[in-house]
Design an enzyme around this catalytic site. Structure first.
Site, PDB file in Angstrom:
ATOM      1  N   SER A  66       0.827  -1.214   0.000  1.00 35.57           N
ATOM      2  CA  SER A  66       0.000   0.000   0.000  1.00 35.57           C
ATOM      3  C   SER A  66       0.858   1.258   0.000  1.00 35.57           C
ATOM      4  O   SER A  66       1.997   1.258   0.465  1.00 35.57           O
ATOM      5  CB  SER A  66      -0.909   0.022   1.231  1.00 35.57           C
ATOM      6  OG  SER A  66      -1.658  -1.158   1.322  1.00 35.57           O
TER       7      SER A  66
HETATM    8  N1  SAH Z   1      -0.472  -4.904   4.144  1.00 30.86           N
HETATM    9  C1  SAH Z   1       0.127  -5.169   2.873  1.00 30.86           C
HETATM   10  C2  SAH Z   1      -0.819  -4.884   1.728  1.00 30.86           C
HETATM   11  C3  SAH Z   1      -1.026  -6.140   0.976  1.00 30.86           C
HETATM   12  S1  SAH Z   1      -2.219  -6.174  -0.306  1.00 30.86           S
HETATM   13  C4  SAH Z   1       1.448  -4.432   2.721  1.00 30.86           C
HETATM   14  O1  SAH Z   1       1.736  -3.567   3.545  1.00 30.86           O
HETATM   15  O2  SAH Z   1       2.204  -4.773   1.810  1.00 30.86           O
HETATM   16  C5  SAH Z   1      -3.393  -7.306   0.405  1.00 30.86           C
HETATM   17  C6  SAH Z   1      -2.938  -8.703   0.670  1.00 30.86           C
HETATM   18  O3  SAH Z   1      -4.074  -9.427   1.151  1.00 30.86           O
HETATM   19  C7  SAH Z   1      -2.422  -9.481  -0.526  1.00 30.86           C
HETATM   20  O4  SAH Z   1      -1.132  -9.933  -0.250  1.00 30.86           O
HETATM   21  C8  SAH Z   1      -3.395 -10.648  -0.664  1.00 30.86           C
HETATM   22  O5  SAH Z   1      -2.792 -11.857  -1.079  1.00 30.86           O
HETATM   23  C9  SAH Z   1      -3.930 -10.785   0.755  1.00 30.86           C
HETATM   24  N2  SAH Z   1      -5.221 -11.445   0.920  1.00 30.86           N
HETATM   25  C10 SAH Z   1      -6.324 -11.370   0.135  1.00 30.86           C
HETATM   26  N3  SAH Z   1      -7.315 -12.119   0.660  1.00 30.86           N
HETATM   27  C11 SAH Z   1      -6.830 -12.675   1.805  1.00 30.86           C
HETATM   28  C12 SAH Z   1      -7.378 -13.547   2.805  1.00 30.86           C
HETATM   29  N4  SAH Z   1      -8.636 -14.000   2.756  1.00 30.86           N
HETATM   30  N5  SAH Z   1      -6.581 -13.899   3.832  1.00 30.86           N
HETATM   31  C13 SAH Z   1      -5.301 -13.462   3.924  1.00 30.86           C
HETATM   32  N6  SAH Z   1      -4.735 -12.650   3.015  1.00 30.86           N
HETATM   33  C14 SAH Z   1      -5.482 -12.254   1.968  1.00 30.86           C
END
Ligand code: SAH
Length: 224
Positions: A66
């Site tokens: 993000s």
């Molecule tokens: N907090 C992260 C942002 C990641 S984007 C950062 O700072 O980099 C969101 C993430 O959520 C992705 O990696 C995706 O694979 C994950 N995601 C999506 N659905 C999910 C679920 N049901 N459980 C766990 N992770 C999930």
């Protein structure tokens, strides 16, 4: 000669000033945390020179780290304290949870992609943050074994806030999550547990997140 570390530190300070303080991030702990965590350790090699740019960056598997401002806003909304236990859904790069770990006491984070969970673990180890546990699994169900949490931060968007997550909030606890359609953007929602049975909700504006894929989120088939 300016070393890479010095250069990144300068850019980090500038990011805190221009992207956070000059907007609406006022929580001192949040500003300090984003001023400490080396974002370059959480972005893929090819994007390191852009680590402090005002935007999300690709991290593989169609996912993104993000934008720094969004990490700061969500962390500020979560109102973290030094003795808090926190759950993050969607580890991705591990950057968001790294920020939370500089304020809270114990932080758990769930990721559904094994490769991302693995590289996030490696980045967290590299920076030496040992109060974070990265767990592989479907975050829409939360982490009942470790509940209740003082704060829950979901960094992927769902059609609504899963009941399991609300139930895993401590009374007085805060939950932050993007809610809305799968594409085209969502609303950033802040939920506070008032007592056993009631919750307060506030809308913090328009955001754009990748979808939350899981039992209480979007289904895999709908994934982009
Ligand atoms: N907090 C992260 C942002 C990641 S984007 C950062 O700072 O980099 C969101 C993430 O959520 C992705 O990696 C995706 O694979 C994950 N995601 C999506 N659905 C999910 C679920 N049901 N459980 C766990 N992770 C999930």
């Amino acid at each position: 000669m300016v070393s890479d570390d010095e250069l990144f530190e300068r850019r980090r300070r500038q990011m805190v000033r221009e992207q956070l303080e000059d907007r609406d991030i006022e929580d001192r702990d949040v500003l300090d945390a984003l001023g400490i965590v080396p974002r370059e350790a959480f972005v893929p090699e090819d994007y390191r020179s852009m680590a402090y740019s005002d935007r999300p960056l690709p991290i593989g598997k169609g996912q993104t780290i993000s934008q720094p401002y969004i990490v700061a806003l969500m962390t500020q909304m979560a109102e973290l304290d030094g003795d808090d236990r926190v759950l993050e859904i969607g580890t991705g790069s591990g950057y968001g949870v790294a920020v939370a770990s500089r304020i809270a006491d114990e932080v758990y984070t769930l990721e559904r992609h094994p490769e991302l969970a693995e590289s996030a673990r490696a980045s967290l180890e590299e920076v030496g943050y040992d109060n974070v546990e990265v767990i592989l699994g479907d975050g829409t169900k939360g982490l009942p074994d470790r509940a209740p949490f003082d704060a829950i931060i979901a960094t992927a968007s769902g059609p609504d806030v899963p009941d399991s997550l609300k139930e895993q909030l401590a009374v007085g606890g805060r939950l932050v999550m993007p809610v809305g359609g799968k594409t085209g953007g969502q609303r950033l929602v802040g939920v506070r547990r008032i007592d056993e049975a009631s919750y307060d909700e506030e809308d913090m504006g328009f955001v754009r997140f990748v979808p939350l894929i899981g039992e209480e989120g979007w289904s895999e088939g709908e994934a982009t």
